[in-house]
Design a protein around this motif. Structure first.
Motif: not given
Length: 999
Positions: A96, A410, A430-431, A449
């Motif tokens: 991230g 992240k 996920q970020n 990603k």
């Protein structure tokens, strides 16, 4: 003759410094371990004549995009006048972090591809353009004599030459100029980036060159990116791009000179400076231009260029800022030093909450008060300061470390319940960025990603997904907000530019509100059917009001150095925001009905436009080629020998040894290897060494081998004197040959949370060693509890037996626990912190029992009486079962000024650290002093051995200074420790010296 001697001395000094950094820099700065990706990552590569891209297999589409970007960049003739050679680019797409780097030992560039919530160019284009310029810079230096040195030192020599001669402000400033001149926007067209220096120069004046370059603990100093942009860019406006091309060429060709970079600048200025200062436009900026020019002349070349540039810019900026009104109210806060208040947000009860950070404050959410801010909660690392407030709950995005992999963390959402004082974090694959409130629920930007962006709404529990809309292509949603009805308003950034957009949360329909623009826009909020947002159309951060579709709206508010973060009050009658000053972002407020529409006065960016014309092209992908890709085999690429020469760098042991060695670091930074014959610590006559560390698995594996002569083997003898029947104790030091091999397995766990850095490291070490060819070197007699040296022909030699060869295998087990708060820039030690290590060592093999040892040590950090003061407590205890021979060594610290020996040892150390002076002063070009620190201490040590059981004390003070030598960017802490110790009842003085190779 005197002049020649001086020149010889200075050249010798220069070469000496170069050699030191040739030897030191690779060990601490250029043989860099920036971490690894998860071991499950499968890698692929694209390889052309110009570049190699190594990337995770899931990043295939973007890797092709990167390949097209680099092919375009390599084809362009840049203003440094050189086409760089092939470079490897490593794509770090698992995490991230949004960043990049380029280095030459080993030669590679690393790209951290998670897009930030910034609004410059499309992230991958921006990232590649900036890092590519560093590649060009390094190749420009790697010519002439520097290239010849490569055959002696390898790749490390280029970075050593750059580290000694080329200022960091040039490297980053030139890259920032390039990204500005080639990209659609770049930081050179970002008021957020430009205004830090503008405010400082206008309101605080021009700092000394040393302070501007090396920083300060007393005042905020813009970083080397901002300083470098103005230095490089404004100099190109007056002298053309050749000034920097010539400077890098001279450094590469003449690294043996005193100051080749500055010498080149001086030659250029001697030729053109008079004509610049004689121009009517230039002179019109100053009341007395001749006196300013003359004052600036009494400096070396870099300082003269610095004073010239900022003398001119100061006058321009003063004229600009004097024309900007201040029609809003300032919300009073109590801070005497540089502090930022981001996103001031009003609650229904009338309180104002903001995110606060600065020189003396690590990041925290606070309630504003005129006399003292009330901390609600500290946060983890935030790369974007946006937070959301709703129903006594605060939500923000912070970085969550992966427990093992540095490139696996992240950006996740975190919340704080103000009522119940509870912090919670919401892990995800996920970020997640830029949270906002939506009718009791929470929205945010999510990026996977592969850099695909979505806007998502979750329910109030952060568990159930209510809404999702996906972006297309390289679109990134920035700072979305809810309009209170049915729509999300957001900025969309892509390779086409930026625009405002509305998204219906029921149907997902996307409606473009404005045309595309290269100017920065962000933070849109809605009030009374109008959208207010921050824009940079007037070359400053100003607020704009959007009432009509497609066309950008009217300017409604401005300030001298820009405004950010518009937030509408709960009753929708006021607008809160932050405005920038030389003391940081301060909170402001204005009634909505006082906002007046003004026509957009589009302004240009003088430096940016000039360097764009010089570069004479703008990056734009006109073709979308597909490049052949294939699997990247990690096993066949384990070794990458990049540097060699008379050194043996060991960054983990903080050591540099002299000899003949080769170094390897593979491109994924999983295997590190050094091998050679060197003169190392404890081996004055040299030894063979091999050290390999593999970090591609969860446990890290390390193998080390050493063999050479050792002069510190020790044995104690008890001898009975026949005449007196008394027992004398003789200690004999032997010279010997020592061969040693170790294998270490560590299991690192990073469990950092919120503002606490936390890790757990269990380890196991197997050690096999042999001590042989043992002969006496010198002897000591224990006399009245003190060791007295004996002559070589002493009468005891006849009865001293040479010890037998020692062969043993040692197993060591240990556990390290660490927990400490993140520090502000001014803190000496963490405000709170604990570190504990426990260990056990024994000899379980081959039927040989040399006893065992157990130890435990801990360190506590506690707040002092005033801010940035700190208590430090250290305690250690070690118990050895063998009472004659110390095969294990001391695992704990001794009291300062004394050493403990024996089979039962304990130490307690107490100190109080405080800063007492921030001089920001320099002694010529030799040393720049930033801060002086005092640390009084009191230590107690207890030792129990065969002869006594005693307690000793020591007390005194440590005085140290945070400095920089020779204008080099690496901070040096230097000082002394003096005190009194009761073991020998004497005073002691020790020198203190440490270098941090992080900048």
């Amino acid at each position: 003759m005197r002049h020649k001697h001086t020149s010889f001395f200075l050249n010798s000094l220069t070469i000496g410094i170069l050699l030191i950094f040739t030897l030191v820099t690779p060990g601490k700065a250029q043989f860099v371990d920036l971490g690894q990706d998860p071991c499950s990552t499968r890698w692929r590569q694209i390889k052309t004549d110009n570049f190699q891209i190594i990337y995770p297999d899931f990043f295939e589409d973007n890797a092709q995009y990167l390949a097209n970007i680099y092919e375009k960049l390599y084809a362009h003739a840049n203003t440094l006048g050189i086409k760089p050679k092939r470079m490897s680019m490593i794509v770090r797409a698992n995490g991230g972090v949004s960043n990049g780097n380029a280095g030459w030992a080993p030669k590679k560039s690393e790209l951290y591809t998670a897009p930030p919530q910034d609004v410059s160019d499309a992230w991958l284009e921006h990232l590649c353009i900036h890092e590519f310029r560093h590649i060009v810079q390094y190749d420009k230096v790697n010519q002439g004599f520097t290239k010849a040195l490569y055959y002696i030192f390898g790749e490390q020599i280029t970075m050593a030459v750059i580290g000694v001669y080329v200022p960091m402000w040039f490297l980053e400033g030139d890259a920032t100029v390039f990204e500005t001149s080639v990209g659609k926007s770049g930081r050179g067209r970002s008021p957020e980036f430009l205004n830090e220096m503008k405010a400082q120069i206008t309101e605080k004046g021009i700092y000394t060159y040393y302070k501007a370059v090396l920083g300060s603990y007393k005042d905020f100093v813009p970083n080397h990116y901002a300083l470098g942009y103005y230095m490089v860019g404004n100099s190109r406006v007056h002298y053309g791009p050749g000034i920097w091309q010539d400077a890098l060429s001279r450094v590469g060709k003449r690294p043996y000179g005193i100051t080749p970079f500055a010498r080149s600048l001086k030659l250029t200025m001697n030729e053109k400076r008079d004509s610049i200062w004689s121009s009517r436009h230039f002179q019109s900026l100053f009341v007395n231009p001749d006196s300013v020019k003359q004052a600036n002349t009494h400096c070396d070349a870099k300082r003269t260029l610095y004073r010239d540039n900022f003398s001119e810019l100061q006058q321009i900026w003063k004229q600009e800022s004097d024309q900007i009104p201040h029609p809003f109210d300032t919300i009073t806060t109590a801070n005497k030093i540089y502090t930022n208040y981001h996103y001031p947000t009003a609650t229904p009860t009338g309180q104002i909450i903001a995110y606060k950070e600065g020189l003396a404050q690590e990041g925290a959410l606070v309630i504003l008060h005129p006399d003292k801010d009330e901390i609600i909660t500290r946060t983890g690392i935030m790369y974007d300061y946006k937070f959301a407030y709703q129903d006594e709950t605060l939500v923000w995005s912070e970085y969550k470390y992966h427990p093992r992999w540095e490139h696996g963390g992240k950006m996740v959402l975190a919340s704080y319940d103000i009522r119940h004082k509870k912090y919670h974090r919401y892990p995800t694959r996920q970020n997640r960025y830029a949270p906002f409130a939506v009718e009791g629920n929470w929205g945010f930007v999510e990026v996977d990603k592969e850099d695909n962006a979505s806007i998502v709404i979750l329910d109030h529990t952060f568990q159930k997904e209510i809404f999702r809309v996906k972006g297309s292509g390289d679109e990134l949603f920035v700072h979305p907000s809810y309009d209170g009805k049915n729509n999300i308003v957001t900025v969309v950034v892509s390779s086409k530019g930026k625009h405002l957009e509305s998204i219906d949360i029921h149907t997902g329909k996307r409606t473009q509100i404005t045309a595309f623009t290269p100017y920065e826009i962000d933070n849109p909020v809605t009030v009374n059917d109008q959208i207010i947002y921050r824009g940079a159309f007037d070359a400053n951060n100003s607020f704009y009001r959007q009432t009509q579709p497609q066309e950008f709206g009217a300017n409604i508010l401005n300030s001298k150095f820009g405004l950010r973060y518009p937030i509408v009050s709960p009753n929708k009658d006021s607008l809160l925001f932050s405005f920038y000053t030389s003391d940081g972002y301060k909170p402001g407020k204005i009634a909505i009905n006082q906002l007046e529409n003004k026509a957009i006065d589009t302004q240009t960016f003088r430096i940016a436009d000039s360097v764009t014309q010089q570069e004479n092209w703008q990056f734009k992908l006109t073709a979308d080629s597909t490049y052949a890709s294939r699997k990247y085999n990690k096993t066949s690429h384990l070794f990458n020998f990049h540097s060699w020469g008379p050194i043996f760098p060991d960054a983990e042991d903080v050591d540099i040894d002299f000899g003949l060695a080769v170094s390897s670091q593979n491109k994924l930074s999983t295997l590190f290897l050094t091998a050679g014959f060197v003169r190392g610590k404890g081996y004055e006559h040299g030894n063979w060494q091999v050290k390999a560390t593999y970090k591609g698995f969860w446990p890290t594996l390390q193998l080390e081998f050493k063999s050479g002569r050792n002069d510190d083997f020790m044995q104690d003898y008890a001898i009975k004197i026949v005449q007196t029947q008394e027992i004398d104790t003789i200690r004999t030091i032997y010279k010997s040959q020592r061969t040693k091999g170790t294998a270490t397995v560590q299991f690192p766990f990073n469990i950092s949370r919120k503002n606490y850095s936390r890790y757990i490291i269990p380890y196991v070490k197997y050690e096999i060693q042999a001590i042989h060819s043992i002969t006496p070197r010198r002897s000591y007699l224990l006399d009245h509890n003190r060791w007295t040296s004996l002559p070589s022909n002493n009468p005891y030699n006849s009865v001293l037996a040479n010890p037998d060869d020692v062969k043993l295998q040692i197993m060591r087990y240990g556990l390290v626990l660490n927990n400490q708060t993140r520090t502000s820039q001014r803190d000496i030690y963490p405000r709170w912190g604990q570190r504990l290590e426990v260990g056990y060592a024994h000899t379980p093999f081959d039927g040989l029992d040399y006893g065992d040892t157990k130890w435990a040590e801990g360190r506590l950090y506690l707040p002092g009486f005033w801010k940035h003061h700190s208590w430090t407590l250290y305690f250690g205890h070690q118990l050895k079962s063998d009472k004659t021979t110390n095969y294990y060594g001391n695992q704990i610290y001794s009291p300062r000024g004394a050493s403990l020996y024996g089979h039962n040892l304990s130490t307690l150390k107490i100190s109080y650290a405080l800063p007492f002076w921030y001089p920001d002063a320099h002694i010529g070009p030799l040393v720049y002093m930033k801060r002086f620190t005092a640390e009084p201490f009191f230590d107690t040590g207890w030792e129990k051995n065969r002869y006594w059981n005693k307690t000793y004390h020591s007390y005194g003070v440590e005085i140290s200074a945070d400095t920089h030598f020779f204008r080099l960017p690496f901070p040096v802490n230097i000082g002394f420790r003096t005190g009194y110790e009761t073991k020998s009842n004497s005073m002691f003085v020790d020198m203190l010296f440490s270098v941090a190779f992080t900048i």
